[in-house]
Design an enzyme around this catalytic site. Sequence first.
Site, mmCIF file in Angstrom:
data_model
loop_
_atom_site.group_PDB
_atom_site.id
_atom_site.type_symbol
_atom_site.label_atom_id
_atom_site.label_comp_id
_atom_site.label_asym_id
_atom_site.label_seq_id
_atom_site.Cartn_x
_atom_site.Cartn_y
_atom_site.Cartn_z
ATOM 1 N N ASP A 176 30.299 22.245 19.740
ATOM 2 C CA ASP A 176 31.437 23.067 19.322
ATOM 3 C C ASP A 176 32.684 22.670 20.106
ATOM 4 O O ASP A 176 32.664 22.613 21.347
ATOM 5 C CB ASP A 176 31.159 24.555 19.614
ATOM 6 C CG ASP A 176 30.176 25.150 18.624
ATOM 7 O OD1 ASP A 176 30.110 24.652 17.481
ATOM 8 O OD2 ASP A 176 29.462 26.095 18.985
ATOM 9 N N ASP A 224 24.124 21.315 18.480
ATOM 10 C CA ASP A 224 25.369 21.936 18.055
ATOM 11 C C ASP A 224 26.440 21.472 19.036
ATOM 12 O O ASP A 224 26.225 21.577 20.247
ATOM 13 C CB ASP A 224 25.177 23.444 18.271
ATOM 14 C CG ASP A 224 25.828 24.292 17.218
ATOM 15 O OD1 ASP A 224 26.384 23.735 16.265
ATOM 16 O OD2 ASP A 224 25.765 25.513 17.372
ATOM 17 N N ARG A 275 20.631 16.862 12.661
ATOM 18 C CA ARG A 275 20.884 18.279 12.457
ATOM 19 C C ARG A 275 20.734 18.579 10.978
ATOM 20 O O ARG A 275 21.413 17.991 10.144
ATOM 21 C CB ARG A 275 22.302 18.657 12.896
ATOM 22 C CG ARG A 275 22.580 20.093 12.492
ATOM 23 C CD ARG A 275 23.734 20.716 13.150
ATOM 24 N NE ARG A 275 23.807 22.118 12.746
ATOM 25 C CZ ARG A 275 24.653 22.976 13.281
ATOM 26 N NH1 ARG A 275 25.482 22.575 14.225
ATOM 27 N NH2 ARG A 275 24.663 24.229 12.897
ATOM 28 N N ARG A 296 18.731 24.671 15.398
ATOM 29 C CA ARG A 296 19.303 23.332 15.175
ATOM 30 C C ARG A 296 18.982 22.447 16.369
ATOM 31 O O ARG A 296 18.805 22.923 17.494
ATOM 32 C CB ARG A 296 20.812 23.405 14.948
ATOM 33 C CG ARG A 296 21.673 23.762 16.153
ATOM 34 C CD ARG A 296 21.584 25.192 16.570
ATOM 35 N NE ARG A 296 21.803 26.116 15.478
ATOM 36 C CZ ARG A 296 23.014 26.536 15.089
ATOM 37 N NH1 ARG A 296 24.081 26.098 15.710
ATOM 38 N NH2 ARG A 296 23.123 27.378 14.098
#
Length: 160
Positions: free
Chosen positions: A97, A95, A83, A92
């Site tokens: 989260d 990711d 990344r 990207r």
Amino acid sequence: RHTVYIGLGSNLADPVRQVEQAFDELDGLPLTRLAARSPLYRSRPVGPQDQPDFVNAVARIVTRLSPLALLDQLQALEQRHRRVRQRHWGPRTLDLDLLLFADRHWASARLTLPHPALLERAFVMIPLADIAPGLVLDGACTAQRARNFAGSDLQVLTAP
Ligand SMILES: CC1(C)Nc2nc(N)[nH]c(=O)c2N=C1O
């Protein structure tokens, strides 16, 4: 052991493969196992539109890691997917989260729990409802919240 929900997103370098691979890598984290995975969805970018569509999904893991130890592991996984942060909210490769960590509330420079954008993102709420329809967030269950996003541009890509 804690039940934790993680949002996965990618819009570079074969996003479907990035997300599928990330599911397996989550299962391989220390003191952690993958307990459920949502289908994969494609959606238009929220924020800057001059980037490719995203592939998104949500995973449920069960872990004995602390929130910050898990966050370190997730950031290391993102790095392993190379990344590169060119610009804020830019494209990207992966990711990860941290959406929910048990029923913990947390507010620090590194981490806010529940994830602050959780309730307003179709690309999170719809896959989250797929694997946790009865989960109550701020007085409403995810299944109801996902229904409120009906008509959003998400297209399902794969069965779970
Ligand atoms: C740039 C921003 C806000 N937009 C996104 N938009 C979509 N559709 N999916 C994402 O995962 C995503 N992630 C982001 O970080």
